[in-house]
Scaffold this motif. Structure first.
Motif, PDB file in Angstrom:
ATOM      1  N   MET A 193       0.842  -1.168   0.000  1.00  0.00           N
ATOM      2  CA  MET A 193       0.000   0.000   0.000  1.00  0.00           C
ATOM      3  C   MET A 193       0.891   1.237   0.000  1.00  0.00           C
ATOM      4  N   ARG A 194       0.493   2.239  -0.778  1.00  0.00           N
ATOM      5  CA  ARG A 194       1.263   3.480  -0.909  1.00  0.00           C
ATOM      6  C   ARG A 194       0.600   4.607  -0.138  1.00  0.00           C
ATOM      7  N   ILE A 195       1.427   5.342   0.586  1.00  0.00           N
ATOM      8  CA  ILE A 195       0.947   6.470   1.382  1.00  0.00           C
ATOM      9  C   ILE A 195       1.775   7.698   1.031  1.00  0.00           C
ATOM     10  N   LEU A 196       1.096   8.826   0.882  1.00  0.00           N
ATOM     11  CA  LEU A 196       1.759  10.109   0.716  1.00  0.00           C
ATOM     12  C   LEU A 196       1.574  10.894   2.006  1.00  0.00           C
ATOM     13  N   VAL A 197       2.681  11.250   2.642  1.00  0.00           N
ATOM     14  CA  VAL A 197       2.660  12.100   3.831  1.00  0.00           C
ATOM     15  C   VAL A 197       2.946  13.517   3.362  1.00  0.00           C
ATOM     16  N   VAL A 198       2.036  14.433   3.668  1.00  0.00           N
ATOM     17  CA  VAL A 198       2.196  15.835   3.287  1.00  0.00           C
ATOM     18  C   VAL A 198       2.329  16.637   4.572  1.00  0.00           C
TER      19      VAL A 198
ATOM     20  N   ILE B 268      -3.567   9.498   1.714  1.00  0.00           N
ATOM     21  CA  ILE B 268      -2.767  10.710   1.855  1.00  0.00           C
ATOM     22  C   ILE B 268      -2.984  11.237   3.263  1.00  0.00           C
ATOM     23  N   CYS B 269      -1.892  11.366   4.006  1.00  0.00           N
ATOM     24  CA  CYS B 269      -1.915  11.983   5.340  1.00  0.00           C
ATOM     25  C   CYS B 269      -1.539  13.437   5.122  1.00  0.00           C
ATOM     26  N   LEU B 270      -2.481  14.349   5.347  1.00  0.00           N
ATOM     27  CA  LEU B 270      -2.386  15.721   4.862  1.00  0.00           C
ATOM     28  C   LEU B 270      -2.460  16.744   5.985  1.00  0.00           C
ATOM     29  N   ASP B 271      -1.375  17.488   6.160  1.00  0.00           N
ATOM     30  CA  ASP B 271      -1.376  18.614   7.092  1.00  0.00           C
ATOM     31  C   ASP B 271      -2.225  19.732   6.487  1.00  0.00           C
ATOM     32  N   LEU B 272      -2.773  20.598   7.327  1.00  0.00           N
ATOM     33  CA  LEU B 272      -3.560  21.719   6.814  1.00  0.00           C
ATOM     34  C   LEU B 272      -2.721  22.962   6.583  1.00  0.00           C
ATOM     35  N   ASN B 273      -1.828  23.268   7.491  1.00  0.00           N
ATOM     36  CA  ASN B 273      -1.007  24.480   7.404  1.00  0.00           C
ATOM     37  C   ASN B 273       0.225  24.198   6.545  1.00  0.00           C
ATOM     38  N   LEU B 274       0.065  24.381   5.244  1.00  0.00           N
ATOM     39  CA  LEU B 274       1.134  24.074   4.296  1.00  0.00           C
ATOM     40  C   LEU B 274       1.525  25.311   3.502  1.00  0.00           C
TER      41      LEU B 274
END
Length: 133
Positions: A1-6, A48-54
């Motif tokens: 499984m592929r995950i993108l950490v942002v 996708i694990c996504l931060d909000l403050n980018l």
């Protein structure tokens, strides 16, 4: 499984990458919203694990654009924004889950498993062809 950490905080991004890799996931990291959109367009991600403050493009905008482009994987927002209104906004703009920082890594891992096992999610598919799986 592929995950993108942002995640723009490099130490947290690195810790998440190491932990998720130890669990057997293939992990890529993006440090701003524009990079996240480019990566998501080039590669298939289950979550996708996504931060909000980018920087460049914020997490809400990233989430909205991905959903408009028919991204079907799970999106888990990871953020310090803990207010009810912010959580509701995140979910209403396309996130599947919302986790407030600081969080326990074991909880993130459980939420990834939950998002990927839902019907219609991108859980590990099994393809059978001529007796080979």
């Amino acid at each position: 499984m592929r995950i993108l950490v942002v995640e723009d905080e490099e130490s947290l991004a690195s810790a998440l990458e190491r932990g998720l890799t130890k669990l057997g996931y293939t992990v890529d990291v993006a440090y701003d919203g524009e990079e996240a959109l480019e990566d998501a367009r080039k590669s298939h991600y289950d979550v996708i694990c996504l931060d909000l403050n980018l920087p460049r493009v914020d997490g809400i905008e990233v989430c909205q654009r991905l959903r408009a482009e028919r991204f079907s994987g799970g999106i888990i927002m990871l953020t310090a924004r803990s207010g009810i209104r912010e959580r509701v906004d995140g979910l209403d703009h396309g996130a599947d889950d919302y986790l407030v920082k600081p969080f326990a890594f074991s909880e993130l891992a459980a939420r990834i498993r939950a998002v990927t096992r839902r019907e219609g999610g991108a859980a590990n598919p099994v393809v059978s062809v001529r007796g080979l799986e």
